[in-house]
Design an enzyme around this catalytic site. Structure first.
Site, PDB file in Angstrom:
ATOM      1  N   THR A  96       0.810  -0.566   0.314  1.00  0.00           N
ATOM      2  CA  THR A  96       0.091   0.188  -0.227  1.00  0.00           C
ATOM      3  C   THR A  96       0.773   1.108  -0.400  1.00  0.00           C
ATOM      4  OG1 THR A  96      -1.938  -1.350   0.875  1.00  0.00           O
ATOM      5  CG2 THR A  96      -1.587   1.100   1.427  1.00  0.00           C
ATOM      6  N   LYS A 173      -8.059   0.719  -3.038  1.00  0.00           N
ATOM      7  CA  LYS A 173      -7.278   0.855  -1.215  1.00  0.00           C
ATOM      8  C   LYS A 173      -6.973   1.964   0.234  1.00  0.00           C
ATOM      9  CE  LYS A 173      -5.368  -1.864   1.595  1.00  0.00           C
ATOM     10  NZ  LYS A 173      -3.665  -1.652   1.897  1.00  0.00           N
ATOM     11  N   LYS A 248      -0.763   5.747   8.727  1.00  0.00           N
ATOM     12  CA  LYS A 248       0.375   5.860   7.205  1.00  0.00           C
ATOM     13  C   LYS A 248      -1.179   5.943   6.026  1.00  0.00           C
ATOM     14  CE  LYS A 248       1.820   3.094   3.694  1.00  0.00           C
ATOM     15  NZ  LYS A 248       2.708   1.086   3.845  1.00  0.00           N
TER      16      LYS A 248
END
Lengths: 302, 302, 302, 302
Positions: A96, A173, A248
């Site tokens: 990611t 995502k 994050k």
């Protein structure tokens, strides 16, 4: 079957790689952790000294790395994949990361006549272990590329979604996790407020879950201990998806929002709240549902 | 069957009162709108000149009013219910108001040997019309009171939830709607961000709806026009639940949060955003999904 | 000189009352704290058993109370001022409270042919002690009322501002403190960010203070320890203006914003942040500059 | 005197370059705008076809460019400065850009035995014209470098601040402007709230300006039309510092905050609010004080 490359054997990656082995693939693997490499050697995998060794030996490569700089290093650094990458290779990056980095990698690979898909996952460590991950695939707008990626990804997950062009996997995502961060804080605020107003926690959850306030963070992963048994919030927020990781992902969403000039007032505030948690040793490594405790008075008094 | 009192024959109340009539109840009604009174007279209802006339004629009274001051006026003002309220009366207040006002009304009624439940609803005008409302009942901790209220409420809704002590109905309603406001803005931000990052709107919605970002505002009431047909966002945000009403409910949530010292950073920000919309004539009366247009660039350029 | 009434001898009020004594006024005082009453008795003041005793004995009365409910009780409760208030009395309320309560008190006093000014202060305990407070006076639109109040307030402060009609004193105080809360958090964020980016704290402060980022929270009360000596942030946030008090003032601002439909996104967020601090025993009683430590990583690790 | 290079002759740069000419310097200049180059040619400057031509002809070079990508292109792109840069050259970059890009450029120049300072400015177009800019200089930790830069910068500004190592100039600029964005919105909220509560605008401003709510955005640049004459808010927000530029500076602050893990809840919200304005054609190009109109009801009704 030909050799499959796998780079990044961390908490998620190790399970994913083992699922490829279970399906009969032979692997050449790379990681910075010598110990985990020993384990894969014992399982029959070939050990590479550098990412470049992986690309020299295999044309189907999965990468599963913690952040954008790691991906850049593994692909374009000294001893990186690009040094030896063969024409017609396919790199499947399940990290990611920043959408821009995915696009950059895809361009670099194209110059080597190789293909790239960004294929970040949802489903967590449990999904990785049980091969029930969802893969959000960007770069699948070229059907043969998607089909080829599907061969491998379907052995590590059960839901392989074609999101279109390169970078769209990251977009999907990041968007999902921004919504998740918002709704988890929202449910935490709501449950805390309702309890303070005199409502029973389980009753309030059941009302939300059958009304327009319904969401995954309420009906499947309610952050109030005891409302749903067996999930991290009922196990002192051990395991699960850490607050620092949520911080994050929310920072990636904010980078994307800035780049596309998209206003995200709640996403931005959610980022700030998880950033506060990420720097607090009481909360940083705990499941992201712990934001409920952060907002709740008694937790602070401990 | 004895006479039932009904005060407040607005968009919601008129449908609710008619459902009581459909079930054979005879009504004595009060409203400030003479025209709607005429209609009810035509339907066989008795017309009251003051709320006090209702309380003099009936011991089972439903009130459905727009805000806290209206409730205070109808109950405790000149010509109000309290002037003539009979012992063993039951007032069922379906207004969405400040929890403190509900508690205050209940105390005032108790001094008259009468009972009070706060029973705000969800389900909107359609639910009122079809008798499919959910009633969130506070004051049902005394079972006979709940049972007696249930007799009437069940003819106007299909889901009658006992939330416990007086005020808990308001708590449940306010909490649900705070969560709803947060998730609607969250989905709007997320959809807008994803679309700007290159994702197809329906694809993104389908990913959210099968992932941890799932919520009612995404899978049932997605604010992006065309993602779900037949709902207000696909009909130019006509009908539905107005932005100004959402701003009102969020202000009740903020009042409750201040009174209970509950931190609600996202609830607070959601309130501010709907307050901005509520003062903008382009958005104020449109369905609350219109916050998507507020955040989206092109809308502003029109 | 006639007897002056004084109700509320807390941290602020005791100093203010003593300054009236210093200027030769004879006082009749009331407080719930028996100990402080003894001290004032020793200083020559008459002690009242109830607020009503004060109003019976004096026509010039100062009240300095912690919050709206206290003010209501002292004025309109059992044994309250209104029971015995004489025509042509003047009540000067220096409490920081809800604007609506000030207006309500003024109306109640008018029915007794008495006057009311809301006169909240800035300047803190030090200003109270040194008679350097600023009084923001609402109700001074009637000049004789302002002049009469000025006689007394000018002995407790050096800056008596006529803000116009009743309630405007509260408005001015609440607005100033909302801006103060916003700028204190803003400076804390800015200093923390700059230091993390590599800047020296004093250098950064000096740049802000000579540029467009200049504000009181930066140039007079910088929250970073050591940047300005002698203020609470350089004394471990002891003394000064407590975070819980700031949270209270910000909640008054939010109530006012809701009542007037004024959007206040930053004021609202500032309120939420101080509410988090107010419920944390590490921060609640410390000077409001401690929000810098809340935002700063190392503080959390202690 | 030797030839000085100047790249970027926009609204700010053109004035700055002319001030160097006024002090007797001979210039070699580059810009993408042919028209402005003609004007400088008429003023005696040498015209370069590429940035590389500037570096070949001069060892003292000033750059004043709109954003990070422009800086990268001018320094490291095809025909960029680095292609021909001479040893012992000094590049002074007055652009407001990402701190990381400044550090990157400095490293690239060091490999050519050249020096780099980041020297962003405050003071606006008026300051550029009158040579009253403030320069915040990073890279001045090497005193000879600072002294050499001072020779040139002092002819374009009156206040040359040595902020320490490379990147610190950007840090100072970004921090100041984040604080400015926060305080401007804060003052706008506060003035709007106070006016709605019944206060006169000028009275409220004067109270803030003599109290702890005092700040540059209130006492020097009050966003309410008519409170201070002669500034953009009193001239329909024409001229001044555009909302879109503020949005850009706040995005740099957010990038820096994410990179350094600094929590900035109000800075983040301020960014979101200016982002909303930046995408609205009614507000985007107006002075950033126009956020007052955005928050104020009547403005929206126009």
């Amino acid at each position: 079957m030909s050799l499959v490359g796998f780079i990044g054997l961390g908490q998620m990656g190790a399970h994913m790689a083992r699922n490829l082995i279970k399906h009969g693939h032979k692997l050449i693997v790379y990681d910075v952790n010598a110990k985990v490499l020993e384990q894969f050697k014992a399982d029959g995998a070939t050990i590479a000294k550098f990412p470049a060794d992986v690309a020299a030996a295999s044309k189907d490569i999965v990468t599963m790395l913690p952040s954008s700089p790691h991906v850049k290093l593994v692909y374009t650094g000294d001893g990186g994949l690009l040094e030896t990458l063969q024409p017609n290779s396919l790199c499947m990056d399940s990290s990611t990361i920043d959408q821009m980095v995915s696009v950059e990698m895809a361009l670099a690979l194209r110059q080597k006549q190789a293909s790239y898909v960004d294929a970040p996952v949802s489903g967590g460590v449990v999904g990785a272990q049980n091969a029930t991950l969802t893969f959000m695939v960007g770069g699948g707008d070229e059907q043969p590329v998607f089909d080829r990626a599907h061969t491998f990804l379907s052995k590590m997950g059960k839901n392989i979604v074609n999101c279109g062009k390169v970078g769209n996997g990251q977009a999907a995502k990041i968007c999902n996790n921004m919504m998740l961060g918002i709704s988890m804080i929202g449910v935490s605020e709501t449950m805390n407020l309702g309890i303070r107003m005199g409502l029973d926690a389980k009753l309030l959850a059941s009302i939300l879950n059958t009304s327009s306030g319904r969401c995954w963070s309420s009906d499947t992963y309610n952050p109030v201990p005891g409302v749903i048994e067996g999930i991290p919030p009922s196990k002192e927020y051990q395991g699960g998806f850490g607050s620092a990781l949520m911080a994050k992902d929310l920072s990636l969403a904010q980078n994307a929002a800035t780049a596309t000039h998209a206003p995200t007032p709640l996403g931005s505030m959610a980022h700030q709240i998880y950033r506060l948690l990420a720097q607090d040793p009481n909360f940083s490594q705990k499941d992201f549902g712990v934001v409920y405790q952060f907002l709740k008075e008694e937790a602070k008094k401990r």
